[in-house]
Design an enzyme around this catalytic site. Structure first.
Site, PDB file in Angstrom:
ATOM      1  CG  ASP A  35      -0.421  -0.041   2.520  1.00  0.00           C
ATOM      2  OD1 ASP A  35       0.820  -0.122   2.641  1.00  0.00           O
ATOM      3  OD2 ASP A  35      -1.194   0.016   3.504  1.00  0.00           O
ATOM      4  CB  SER A  36       4.564   1.718  -0.341  1.00  0.00           C
ATOM      5  OG  SER A  36       4.723   0.534  -1.096  1.00  0.00           O
ATOM      6  CG  ASP A  74       0.305  -3.958   2.251  1.00  0.00           C
ATOM      7  OD1 ASP A  74       0.492  -4.809   3.143  1.00  0.00           O
ATOM      8  OD2 ASP A  74       1.167  -3.129   1.909  1.00  0.00           O
ATOM      9  CE  LYS A 104       3.171  -6.195   3.677  1.00  0.00           C
ATOM     10  NZ  LYS A 104       2.868  -4.957   4.432  1.00  0.00           N
ATOM     11  CD  GLU A 173       7.776  -0.550   7.650  1.00  0.00           C
ATOM     12  OE1 GLU A 173       6.828  -1.228   7.243  1.00  0.00           O
ATOM     13  OE2 GLU A 173       8.002   0.612   7.273  1.00  0.00           O
TER      14      GLU A 173
HETATM   15  O1  KIV Z   1       3.565  -1.134   1.462  1.00  0.00           O
HETATM   16  C1  KIV Z   1       4.692  -1.664   1.366  1.00  0.00           C
HETATM   17  O2  KIV Z   1       5.434  -1.460   0.399  1.00  0.00           O
HETATM   18  C2  KIV Z   1       5.099  -2.573   2.442  1.00  0.00           C
HETATM   19  C3  KIV Z   1       6.491  -3.110   2.458  1.00  0.00           C
HETATM   20  C4  KIV Z   1       7.504  -2.049   2.537  1.00  0.00           C
HETATM   21  C5  KIV Z   1       6.655  -4.139   3.510  1.00  0.00           C
HETATM   22  O3  KIV Z   1       4.301  -2.860   3.287  1.00  0.00           O
HETATM   23 NA    NA Z   2       2.398  -1.692   3.339  1.00  0.00          NA
END
Ligand code: KIV
Ligand code: NA
Length: 267
Positions: A35-36, A74, A104, A173
């Site tokens: 979700d980044s 995510d 996730k 993290e």
């Molecule tokens: O959203 C994301 O990219 C993540 C990873 C950095 C673990 O959750």
């Molecule tokens: Na994330």
């Protein structure tokens, strides 16, 4: 892979081309539609702004470009907090419409019933403890976690509870490397670290951080393995200059019409 001490590689992807790139290298084990996505692709300031439908839209594109890597997405903020029924429906949508294989979820022992429920539905769940970006406000910012005894003990018991609830793997993290190594040693399931030192079972990085395309804040744990921003910016500069100077396109890049035909038309 954990048993064989073979490090697990996870990399994020947000669209068809980045998914194809992850799939083109047999050394990438897991593709994560993180979700980044919110910040690095959509220009939001926080992952909390990302909707479920936006995540599904991007996951579908990633799925179209994914071959061998295991595909995880995510669950966005708000998609697993409302009720069990709503969580189950949203999880099914991510699997069916988003076409990912596993989900996730950020959180500790307080989400163990959700992890158990999804696992019992046959959805593999990757847990995520330590720094939880979806809670950056209540955590007073994006800060390393588990530095004091209470916080460190909390992360250990959360990780154990999530494993017990059925999580197949867990992201750690931004926690001290000693704590990450301890958690890794005491879990049966593989740990995937980001800012958690070298002793986790695997590592994950955000695509844009890793490629060096992200010009914003760079966390301590980011290593730029590429410098695509410099490459990209110089290509833009060269293209724009060539247009301004009329050196692009040249004759080899242009179509022509037969000379006599053209004379006939313009006579
Ligand atoms: O959203 C994301 O990219 C993540 C990873 C950095 C673990 O959750
Ligand atoms: Na994330």
């Amino acid at each position: 892979m954990k048993e064989k001490h073979t490090p697990i590689t996870m990399l994020t992807a947000y669209d068809y081309p980045s998914a194809l790139a992850c799939s083109s290298n047999p050394l990438i084990d897991i593709t994560l539609v993180g979700d980044s996505l919110a910040q690095v692709c959509l220009g939001y300031s926080s992952t909390t702004e990302l909707s479920l439908s936006e995540m599904i839209h991007h996951s579908r594109a990633v799925a179209r470009g994914t071959t061998h890597p295991f595909l995880v997405a995510d669950m966005p903020f708000g998609s697993y907090q409302i009720s069990d029924e709503n969580t189950a429906r949203n999880a099914v949508r991510l699997i069916q419409e988003g076409r990912v294989e596993a989900l996730k979820l950020e959180g500790g022992s307080e989400i163990r019933n959700i992890v158990r429920k999804l696992t019992e539905m046959g959805i593999p769940v990757m847990a995520h403890v330590g720094l939880l970006p979806q809670r950056h406000v209540s955590m007073s910012g994006y800060k390393v976690q588990g530095k004091d005894a209470e916080s460190a003990r909390g992360i250990i018991s959360d990780a154990l509870a999530l494993q017990e609830a059925g999580a197949f793997s867990i992201v750690l993290e931004a926690i001290p490397k000693e704590l990450a190594a301890f958690v890794t040693e005491h879990l049966r399931i593989p740990t995937i670290g980001i800012g958690a030192g070298s002793q986790t079972d695997g590592q994950v990085l955000v695509w844009d951080d890793m490629m060096g395309t992200w010009a914003g804040h760079q966390a301590k744990f980011v290593r730029r393995f590429g410098d695509l921003k410099a490459e990209r910016d110089s290509a833009i500069q060269k293209y724009a200059e060539a247009v301004k100077l009329r050196t692009f396109p040249d004759d080899s890049e242009s179509y022509t019409i037969d000379k006599t035909t053209w004379e006939d038309i313009t006579r």
